[in-house]
Write an enzyme that holds these catalytic residues in place. Sequence first.
Site, PDB file in Angstrom:
ATOM      1  N   GLU A   1     -15.140  -7.857 -12.716  1.00 13.89           N
ATOM      2  CA  GLU A   1     -15.262  -9.304 -12.773  1.00 13.89           C
ATOM      3  C   GLU A   1     -16.010  -9.715 -14.043  1.00 13.89           C
ATOM      4  O   GLU A   1     -16.910  -9.003 -14.487  1.00 13.89           O
ATOM      5  CB  GLU A   1     -16.065  -9.791 -11.559  1.00 13.89           C
ATOM      6  CG  GLU A   1     -15.499  -9.362 -10.210  1.00 13.89           C
ATOM      7  CD  GLU A   1     -14.389 -10.276  -9.721  1.00 13.89           C
ATOM      8  OE1 GLU A   1     -13.457 -10.559 -10.494  1.00 13.89           O
ATOM      9  OE2 GLU A   1     -14.459 -10.694  -8.564  1.00 13.89           O
TER      10      GLU A   1
ATOM     11  N   ASP B   1      -9.010   0.546  -6.758  1.00  8.71           N
ATOM     12  CA  ASP B   1     -10.216   0.039  -6.085  1.00  8.71           C
ATOM     13  C   ASP B   1     -10.092   0.067  -4.560  1.00  8.71           C
ATOM     14  O   ASP B   1      -8.998   0.221  -4.020  1.00  8.71           O
ATOM     15  CB  ASP B   1     -10.532  -1.387  -6.571  1.00  8.71           C
ATOM     16  CG  ASP B   1      -9.276  -2.235  -6.789  1.00  8.71           C
ATOM     17  OD1 ASP B   1      -8.239  -1.944  -6.185  1.00  8.71           O
ATOM     18  OD2 ASP B   1      -9.343  -3.188  -7.593  1.00  8.71           O
TER      19      ASP B   1
ATOM     20  N   ASN C   1      -9.299 -14.954 -12.949  1.00  6.04           N
ATOM     21  CA  ASN C   1     -10.503 -15.020 -13.798  1.00  6.04           C
ATOM     22  C   ASN C   1     -10.487 -13.959 -14.899  1.00  6.04           C
ATOM     23  O   ASN C   1     -11.499 -13.716 -15.552  1.00  6.04           O
ATOM     24  CB  ASN C   1     -11.767 -14.869 -12.945  1.00  6.04           C
ATOM     25  CG  ASN C   1     -11.835 -13.523 -12.226  1.00  6.04           C
ATOM     26  OD1 ASN C   1     -10.947 -12.690 -12.376  1.00  6.04           O
ATOM     27  ND2 ASN C   1     -12.889 -13.315 -11.454  1.00  6.04           N
TER      28      ASN C   1
ATOM     29  N   HIS D   1      -9.903 -10.715 -14.390  1.00 10.06           N
ATOM     30  CA  HIS D   1     -10.327  -9.362 -13.989  1.00 10.06           C
ATOM     31  C   HIS D   1      -9.145  -8.390 -13.987  1.00 10.06           C
ATOM     32  O   HIS D   1      -7.994  -8.777 -13.812  1.00 10.06           O
ATOM     33  CB  HIS D   1     -11.085  -9.369 -12.650  1.00 10.06           C
ATOM     34  CG  HIS D   1     -10.263  -9.532 -11.411  1.00 10.06           C
ATOM     35  ND1 HIS D   1     -10.781 -10.050 -10.237  1.00 10.06           N
ATOM     36  CD2 HIS D   1      -8.965  -9.227 -11.115  1.00 10.06           C
ATOM     37  CE1 HIS D   1      -9.846 -10.038  -9.306  1.00 10.06           C
ATOM     38  NE2 HIS D   1      -8.737  -9.562  -9.804  1.00 10.06           N
TER      39      HIS D   1
HETATM   40  C1  F6R Z   1      -5.884  -4.855  -6.954  1.00 11.09           C
HETATM   41  C2  F6R Z   1      -6.707  -5.248  -8.079  1.00 11.09           C
HETATM   42  C3  F6R Z   1      -6.721  -6.644  -8.607  1.00 11.09           C
HETATM   43  C4  F6R Z   1      -5.382  -7.375  -8.526  1.00 11.09           C
HETATM   44  C5  F6R Z   1      -5.522  -8.809  -9.044  1.00 11.09           C
HETATM   45  C6  F6R Z   1      -4.230  -9.593  -8.883  1.00 11.09           C
HETATM   46  O1  F6R Z   1      -6.000  -3.470  -6.668  1.00 11.09           O
HETATM   47  O2  F6R Z   1      -7.395  -4.442  -8.573  1.00 11.09           O
HETATM   48  O3  F6R Z   1      -7.181  -6.621  -9.941  1.00 11.09           O
HETATM   49  O4  F6R Z   1      -4.425  -6.685  -9.274  1.00 11.09           O
HETATM   50  O5  F6R Z   1      -6.541  -9.458  -8.348  1.00 11.09           O
HETATM   51  O6  F6R Z   1      -3.980  -9.746  -7.510  1.00 11.09           O
HETATM   52  P1  F6R Z   1      -2.647 -10.499  -7.007  1.00 11.09           P
HETATM   53  O7  F6R Z   1      -1.503  -9.679  -7.439  1.00 11.09           O
HETATM   54  O8  F6R Z   1      -2.787 -10.539  -5.494  1.00 11.09           O
HETATM   55  O9  F6R Z   1      -2.670 -11.854  -7.627  1.00 11.09           O
END
Ligand code: F6R
Length: 226
Positions: free
Chosen positions: A124, A48, A117, A119
């Site tokens: 989301e 992303d 959450n 995701h």
């Molecule tokens: C990042 C992404 C997100 C993260 C997720 C966990 O490219 O797509 O899905 O992997 O939000 O983020 P952290 O590791 O910062 O808790």
Amino acid sequence: MVRNLEQRPDTVLGLATGGTMEPVYARLVADYTAGHIDFSAIRTFNLDEYVGLAPDDPSSFMHYMRKHFLNRINIPAENAYIPRGNVADAHAEAMRYEYAIVASGGVDLQLLGLGANGHIGFNEPPAILSSLTHVAALTQATRAANARYFDKPCNVPRHAITMGVGTIMRAKEIVLLAIGAEKAEAAANMIEGQVHENCPASALQDHRKVTVVLDQKAAARLKHAR
Ligand code: F6R
């Protein structure tokens, strides 16, 4: 992952950003520096990128990837793909990105983090579990969680281009990592809950080759942890 790269130096890797991934990239960079891995033939597709951010914006995922990984290994720049956030038409960019993944032969090994959450990528809840790369609206909770990468919380973009859950599910193999108590509920829903749009990561239950790595805090809410 190192074994994958040794066996197939032209592996197509799907990559994630975020705090969970930083030690992973540090380890891969250390292995590269020690001469154990050659990245000259790999291609990478990141999950992303924020809509509106240029690649050299210090808060962009491209900047994160260059800092933690891409600039520290021998991957040719043209082999590292991330959606372009600063284009006039983000929806067209999402379609172009999906096509580029397909044209590469598809992702061999996809790394994922887990949102508190539920995701994966920026899918989301409630998420369409068959979605392809698209423009997604970020929830307030996700914007707050990622505010640490921005000078002011109000500067966190409201949209991102993200691989869809359907795109992620087409990877031949997936490794998801989650660390810390704030991921415990999402991890339990992902593994022991119903496959449901309210926990996008639960779609992984239907994937044929997934490895989930949790620390004890992230695993604390599993009923069948043993
Ligand atoms: C990042 C992404 C997100 C993260 C997720 C966990 O490219 O797509 O899905 O992997 O939000 O983020 P952290 O590791 O910062 O808790």
